[in-house]
Design an enzyme around this catalytic site. Structure first.
Site, PDB file in Angstrom:
ATOM      1  N   HIS A 156     -12.256   9.143 137.852  1.00  0.00           N
ATOM      2  CA  HIS A 156     -13.161   8.080 138.187  1.00  0.00           C
ATOM      3  C   HIS A 156     -12.553   6.874 137.439  1.00  0.00           C
ATOM      4  CE1 HIS A 156     -17.265   6.099 137.842  1.00  0.00           C
ATOM      5  NE2 HIS A 156     -17.127   6.426 139.207  1.00  0.00           N
ATOM      6  N   LYS A 158     -10.704   3.374 136.201  1.00  0.00           N
ATOM      7  CA  LYS A 158     -10.274   2.470 136.830  1.00  0.00           C
ATOM      8  C   LYS A 158      -9.327   1.606 135.997  1.00  0.00           C
ATOM      9  CE  LYS A 158     -14.188   2.867 139.319  1.00  0.00           C
ATOM     10  NZ  LYS A 158     -15.378   3.930 138.939  1.00  0.00           N
ATOM     11  N   ASP A 163       3.488  -4.384 133.239  1.00  0.00           N
ATOM     12  CA  ASP A 163       4.502  -4.454 132.136  1.00  0.00           C
ATOM     13  C   ASP A 163       3.900  -3.997 130.888  1.00  0.00           C
ATOM     14  OD1 ASP A 163       6.138  -5.730 134.163  1.00  0.00           O
ATOM     15  OD2 ASP A 163       5.425  -8.018 133.604  1.00  0.00           O
ATOM     16  N   HIS A 333     -23.596  -2.272 139.934  1.00  0.00           N
ATOM     17  CA  HIS A 333     -22.456  -1.010 139.578  1.00  0.00           C
ATOM     18  C   HIS A 333     -22.035  -1.264 138.264  1.00  0.00           C
ATOM     19  CE1 HIS A 333     -18.951   1.276 140.414  1.00  0.00           C
ATOM     20  NE2 HIS A 333     -19.836   1.700 141.237  1.00  0.00           N
ATOM     21  N   LYS A 335     -21.052  -1.169 134.089  1.00  0.00           N
ATOM     22  CA  LYS A 335     -21.242   0.069 133.127  1.00  0.00           C
ATOM     23  C   LYS A 335     -20.867  -0.645 131.771  1.00  0.00           C
ATOM     24  CE  LYS A 335     -19.080   2.332 137.192  1.00  0.00           C
ATOM     25  NZ  LYS A 335     -20.217   2.815 137.690  1.00  0.00           N
ATOM     26  N   ASP A 340     -26.000  -3.135 118.768  1.00  0.00           N
ATOM     27  CA  ASP A 340     -25.866  -3.734 117.478  1.00  0.00           C
ATOM     28  C   ASP A 340     -25.326  -5.247 117.390  1.00  0.00           C
ATOM     29  OD1 ASP A 340     -28.059  -2.494 116.478  1.00  0.00           O
ATOM     30  OD2 ASP A 340     -26.709  -1.218 114.950  1.00  0.00           O
TER      31      ASP A 340
END
Length: 415
Positions: A156, A158, A163, A333, A335, A340
């Site tokens: 999952h 991404k 380079d 979507h 995440k 703090d």
């Protein structure tokens, strides 16, 4: 014979949903995020070292995210490493395939790792075009009869690393839903992050983990791991987990951060289906005075069963004082976890058992007060576009809705 085969397949499915290595007990609170022990725990006990000297750019929605990624690909001189769960077709899929192919024809070593399930909708013509240009395209855990035992373990992650110097991670897949500016239900709201500095080597190492698993070949040397000097002041680490080993480390990171929180926890989560230990940690934080705010998808949701399961679990959080709000304009979507005004954890990980125990995930953990403040401003802008769910509203929802959500909540371990 057919009945025995069917039973065997059902058993395999059940086993595949039983991810994770450990059932956690509640974690006792021994330090706060202000205590140096917090960073030692996350940087030594659980993950790679926290390294300084990094620079970060927060990108919102496809109109900012995709041009930045395509520009980095277009500027590649030596190597491109790309791993994603979703790669579908359409204009944006075509543009990325063409960009990869163009750099491969220019002599850049281009490696593309696609999840076999998540990228099943990609047109074969795009794969053929990339491979004809010299792009090395591989699939993660393709279906084979002798590998059914790991069919539910997906990557999952991404990740894009160019380079060995510039990295990207966050929530976006390569599909039309992520284009635009989150302006309507056809264009999703999401966040992605560009990073430069020493922590990019950790991102590259996470990519190499699954590349080696898939191909058996080690990519190394200066083209992939150049000497990286400080380019900023931010401290960070790239935290990863996998069902093949260390599957529980991501949940440990989340739990330790929640337990250490003293002032605030902000969660922007596409899929928020917390298990009992996570809910208990969040409730304990609320009871010691920590402000907890959670943004989840609202009426525009790509997985209704997940939304119902999530809603069925909100009771104890709302009773303890949590603010839970449903994003209204489009599918949400993102995440992102902010703790703090210090730790910002971004990447592919959702707050559910699938991310914590089954999927291969990767998060960029940033320890920088200024960056945390910037992310809090963005979080609060999203909160203004969200509809709060009060305890009274949650308790007074229709009986059939309660029943559906209560039943869905029982499925929490497999969603």
């Amino acid at each position: 014979m057919i009945g025995m085969l069917a039973m065997g397949l059902i058993a395999l499915v059940i086993v595949n949903f039983q991810g994770g290595e450990t059932e956690f007990e509640p974690i006792d609170r021994q330090y706060s995020t202000d205590d140096p022990q917090f960073l030692r725990s996350l940087g030594v006990m659980l993950g790679p070292p926290i390294v300084a000297g990094n620079r970060f750019d927060a990108l919102q929605n496809g109109d900012q995210i995709f041009p930045a990624m395509l520009e980095a690909i277009g500027n590649a001189k030596r190597t491109i490493c790309f791993e994603t769960y979703i790669y579908w077709s359409g204009d944006i899929g075509q543009r990325f395939a063409q960009a990869f192919a163009q750099r491969a024809r220019a002599g850049v070593k281009v490696h593309v790792l696609l999840d076999w399930v998540g990228s099943s909708k990609i047109d074969d013509s795009l794969i053929d075009m990339m491979r004809a240009a010299g792009v090395e395209v591989r699939y993660y855990h393709p279906l084979r009869w002798y590998q059914l035992g790991r069919i539910n373990n997906r990557t999952h992650r991404k990740l894009l690393i160019v380079d060995g110097r510039v990295g990207f991670t966050g929530g976006v897949g390569i599909a039309q839903e992520w284009t635009g500016s989150g302006q309507d239900p056809a264009h999703w709201r999401d966040s992605h992050f560009r990073v430069e500095g020493p922590v990019t080597a950790q991102m590259q190492a996470v990519f190499m983990d699954n590349w080696i698993k898939t191909t058996g070949r080690v990519l190394h040397g200066e083209d992939y791991f150049p000497d990286l000097q400080a380019v900023g002041t931010g401290a960070a680490q790239v935290f990863s987990s996998s069902a093949d080993g260390g599957s529980d480390s991501m949940q440990q990171m989340y739990l330790l951060s929640i337990v250490a929180a003293s002032r605030s926890i902000d969660l922007a989560m596409a899929y928020f289906v917390p298990d009992q230990v996570s809910r208990a940690a969040l409730v304990a934080a609320l009871r010691r005075g920590v402000r907890l705010r959670i943004i989840v998808p609202g009426p525009h949701m790509d997985a209704e069963a997940v939304r119902q399961s999530s809603r069925g679990l909100w009771g104890e959080l709302l009773r303890a004082g949590a603010i839970i709000a449903e994003y209204q304009p489009t599918m949400y979507h993102c995440k992102v976890m902010i703790v703090d005004q210090l730790l910002v954890s971004v990447g592919s990980t959702n707050f559910d058992d699938r991310s914590f125990k089954l999927n291969d995930e990767a998060n960029l953990n940033i320890y920088d007060a200024e960056f945390a403040h910037q992310q809090t401003v963005i979080f609060e802008q999203d909160l203004e576009k969200s509809r709060p769910v009060t305890l009274q509203k949650w308790e007074n929802r229709p009986i059939l809705e309660k029943a559906r959500e209560g039943l869905a909540a029982l499925l929490q371990p497999v969603l």
